[in-house]
Design a protein around this motif. Sequence first.
Motif, PDB file in Angstrom:
ATOM      1  N   ASP A   1      12.292  -2.808  -4.925  1.00 15.68           N
ATOM      2  CA  ASP A   1      11.151  -2.246  -4.198  1.00 15.68           C
ATOM      3  C   ASP A   1      11.658  -1.406  -3.024  1.00 15.68           C
ATOM      4  O   ASP A   1      12.024  -1.946  -1.980  1.00 15.68           O
ATOM      5  CB  ASP A   1      10.239  -3.367  -3.693  1.00 15.68           C
ATOM      6  CG  ASP A   1       8.884  -2.843  -3.237  1.00 15.68           C
ATOM      7  OD1 ASP A   1       8.796  -1.659  -2.868  1.00 15.68           O
ATOM      8  OD2 ASP A   1       7.909  -3.617  -3.252  1.00 15.68           O
TER       9      ASP A   1
ATOM     10  N   ASN B   1       8.766  -1.982   0.260  1.00 11.16           N
ATOM     11  CA  ASN B   1       8.691  -3.271   0.958  1.00 11.16           C
ATOM     12  C   ASN B   1       9.856  -4.151   0.528  1.00 11.16           C
ATOM     13  O   ASN B   1       9.868  -4.655  -0.594  1.00 11.16           O
ATOM     14  CB  ASN B   1       7.366  -3.981   0.652  1.00 11.16           C
ATOM     15  CG  ASN B   1       6.173  -3.283   1.265  1.00 11.16           C
ATOM     16  OD1 ASN B   1       6.283  -2.646   2.312  1.00 11.16           O
ATOM     17  ND2 ASN B   1       5.028  -3.382   0.616  1.00 11.16           N
TER      18      ASN B   1
ATOM     19  N   VAL C   1       6.692  -9.305   0.509  1.00 11.44           N
ATOM     20  CA  VAL C   1       5.278  -9.303   0.110  1.00 11.44           C
ATOM     21  C   VAL C   1       4.422  -9.581   1.348  1.00 11.44           C
ATOM     22  O   VAL C   1       4.392 -10.707   1.855  1.00 11.44           O
ATOM     23  CB  VAL C   1       5.003 -10.365  -0.971  1.00 11.44           C
ATOM     24  CG1 VAL C   1       3.529 -10.335  -1.383  1.00 11.44           C
ATOM     25  CG2 VAL C   1       5.896 -10.137  -2.189  1.00 11.44           C
TER      26      VAL C   1
ATOM     27  N   TYR D   1       0.970  -8.818   1.505  1.00 10.59           N
ATOM     28  CA  TYR D   1      -0.454  -8.945   1.180  1.00 10.59           C
ATOM     29  C   TYR D   1      -0.638  -9.876  -0.022  1.00 10.59           C
ATOM     30  O   TYR D   1       0.193  -9.893  -0.935  1.00 10.59           O
ATOM     31  CB  TYR D   1      -1.057  -7.575   0.866  1.00 10.59           C
ATOM     32  CG  TYR D   1      -0.770  -6.529   1.907  1.00 10.59           C
ATOM     33  CD1 TYR D   1      -1.350  -6.588   3.164  1.00 10.59           C
ATOM     34  CD2 TYR D   1       0.103  -5.479   1.633  1.00 10.59           C
ATOM     35  CE1 TYR D   1      -1.073  -5.648   4.129  1.00 10.59           C
ATOM     36  CE2 TYR D   1       0.390  -4.520   2.595  1.00 10.59           C
ATOM     37  CZ  TYR D   1      -0.202  -4.614   3.842  1.00 10.59           C
ATOM     38  OH  TYR D   1       0.082  -3.682   4.791  1.00 10.59           O
ATOM     39  N   TYR D   2      -1.768 -10.618  -0.003  1.00  5.56           N
ATOM     40  CA  TYR D   2      -2.012 -11.622  -1.033  1.00  5.56           C
ATOM     41  C   TYR D   2      -3.490 -11.623  -1.429  1.00  5.56           C
ATOM     42  O   TYR D   2      -4.354 -11.236  -0.644  1.00  5.56           O
ATOM     43  CB  TYR D   2      -1.635 -13.026  -0.538  1.00  5.56           C
ATOM     44  CG  TYR D   2      -0.285 -13.099   0.107  1.00  5.56           C
ATOM     45  CD1 TYR D   2       0.858 -13.321  -0.658  1.00  5.56           C
ATOM     46  CD2 TYR D   2      -0.147 -12.932   1.479  1.00  5.56           C
ATOM     47  CE1 TYR D   2       2.099 -13.377  -0.077  1.00  5.56           C
ATOM     48  CE2 TYR D   2       1.096 -12.983   2.069  1.00  5.56           C
ATOM     49  CZ  TYR D   2       2.214 -13.197   1.290  1.00  5.56           C
ATOM     50  OH  TYR D   2       3.456 -13.240   1.883  1.00  5.56           O
TER      51      TYR D   2
ATOM     52  N   THR E   1      -2.279 -19.071  -0.857  1.00  2.00           N
ATOM     53  CA  THR E   1      -1.890 -17.950  -0.007  1.00  2.00           C
ATOM     54  C   THR E   1      -2.731 -17.771   1.252  1.00  2.00           C
ATOM     55  O   THR E   1      -2.479 -16.848   2.022  1.00  2.00           O
ATOM     56  CB  THR E   1      -1.967 -16.642  -0.820  1.00  2.00           C
ATOM     57  OG1 THR E   1      -3.318 -16.465  -1.297  1.00  2.00           O
ATOM     58  CG2 THR E   1      -1.033 -16.700  -2.012  1.00  2.00           C
TER      59      THR E   1
ATOM     60  N   ALA F   1       1.597 -12.997  -5.883  1.00  2.00           N
ATOM     61  CA  ALA F   1       2.437 -12.045  -5.158  1.00  2.00           C
ATOM     62  C   ALA F   1       2.894 -10.958  -6.103  1.00  2.00           C
ATOM     63  O   ALA F   1       3.168 -11.215  -7.276  1.00  2.00           O
ATOM     64  CB  ALA F   1       3.643 -12.755  -4.546  1.00  2.00           C
TER      65      ALA F   1
ATOM     66  N   SER G   1       4.996  -6.792  -6.138  1.00  2.00           N
ATOM     67  CA  SER G   1       5.723  -5.758  -5.418  1.00  2.00           C
ATOM     68  C   SER G   1       4.825  -4.540  -5.207  1.00  2.00           C
ATOM     69  O   SER G   1       3.702  -4.479  -5.714  1.00  2.00           O
ATOM     70  CB  SER G   1       6.990  -5.374  -6.189  1.00  2.00           C
ATOM     71  OG  SER G   1       6.650  -4.895  -7.486  1.00  2.00           O
ATOM     72  N   SER G   2       5.331  -3.547  -4.484  1.00  2.00           N
ATOM     73  CA  SER G   2       4.538  -2.356  -4.189  1.00  2.00           C
ATOM     74  C   SER G   2       4.517  -1.402  -5.370  1.00  2.00           C
ATOM     75  O   SER G   2       5.230  -1.570  -6.367  1.00  2.00           O
ATOM     76  CB  SER G   2       5.113  -1.647  -2.960  1.00  2.00           C
ATOM     77  OG  SER G   2       6.308  -0.956  -3.301  1.00  2.00           O
TER      78      SER G   2
ATOM     79  N   SER H   1       7.876   0.183  -6.737  1.00  2.00           N
ATOM     80  CA  SER H   1       8.931  -0.660  -7.288  1.00  2.00           C
ATOM     81  C   SER H   1       9.244  -0.292  -8.731  1.00  2.00           C
ATOM     82  O   SER H   1       8.450   0.329  -9.431  1.00  2.00           O
ATOM     83  CB  SER H   1       8.547  -2.131  -7.195  1.00  2.00           C
ATOM     84  OG  SER H   1       7.358  -2.389  -7.914  1.00  2.00           O
TER      85      SER H   1
ATOM     86  N   PRO I   1       3.688  -1.575  -9.569  1.00  2.00           N
ATOM     87  CA  PRO I   1       3.611  -2.956  -9.058  1.00  2.00           C
ATOM     88  C   PRO I   1       4.015  -3.974 -10.117  1.00  2.00           C
ATOM     89  O   PRO I   1       3.594  -3.882 -11.269  1.00  2.00           O
ATOM     90  CB  PRO I   1       2.128  -3.103  -8.681  1.00  2.00           C
ATOM     91  CG  PRO I   1       1.629  -1.709  -8.517  1.00  2.00           C
ATOM     92  CD  PRO I   1       2.405  -0.870  -9.477  1.00  2.00           C
TER      93      PRO I   1
END
Length: 310
Positions: free
Chosen positions: A124, A127, A138, A140-141, A147, A176, A178-179, A182, A205
């Motif tokens: 990634d 992030n 990570v 954001y969830y 979470t 969770a 990835s952006s 990634s 993602p």
Amino acid sequence: MPSHFHYSHVETLKGHETPGAGDVLEAAPEQLDRLQLALNQIGFEMRELVIATASAIPPDCSVIAEIGPRTVFAADEVQLFGNYLKGGGRLLLLLDPLSEISGDFERLLLRPVGLASDAAIVVDPLNHFRTDSDKVAVPYYPTHPITKRLALTVFPQARPISVAQPPSGVGVVVLAASSQDSYLKSPTAVVAATGEEAPSAKSGPQPLAVALEGTWPGAGEDKRFRLIVAGTSKLASNEYFPYVSNGELSVSMLRWLAEDDASPSVPPQPFKLPEIVLTSRQMRDSFLVLEVLLPLSTALFGMLMWWRRR
């Protein structure tokens, strides 16, 4: 919960003998000492279970955790896990890019609930932890009991978890991911001397951890299972457990699997010296503000005052 556990001693920084807030745990990075201490604090107990020789899961076992498997699972082991989930079992699978999960394991435990996983590492560029793009950060969830109290977490060298449409009666939540920047690389790839590698065709993602619950295909409706699959075991290891919210995530996963709502929701004691951990983007933004904008603004205001008073 089965684990290859090695207990290490605690050395104090304040000269007292009772473990406390000032203590630092010295332990092998790949072991689970910090996780065990955190679970002990809320009344859980970890013990090893040899699946290869077990004929059934002990009735007093709340959760089975398979953390970082390295060898191929035998057909009997996979069947034991499958029967356990069909009977309403609770299973945590923390896999690694080199974990052998093909064959019966994938066919009987992952595909029936719409999961699959490539033997790859998620990279990634947006992030990530410090300057290592294969340690995905990570921030954001989704909304989920696991979470709801998490801040930043780090998934070091994680394999992707492919999520398809689950069967009827099974709910899936991607905990969770990835952006969008990634991509995947081979876990055994040799990176060029420049440290760069071309993105693979499969980019975007990538799910890193998923939680499932419901009725296992072919089981009775009264037998509701819970399953968590994550693409790295390192987040629960001594090396990464103390960082950011990794410890809270590891404990929250096990508490959710065990349906433990009675224990207090407090951050686990990391037994580590405090430090500030930033993502690559946060490090870049901090550098721009402190090293570029602040000096330039000081110089600009100084020149403005000089111009007005000359």
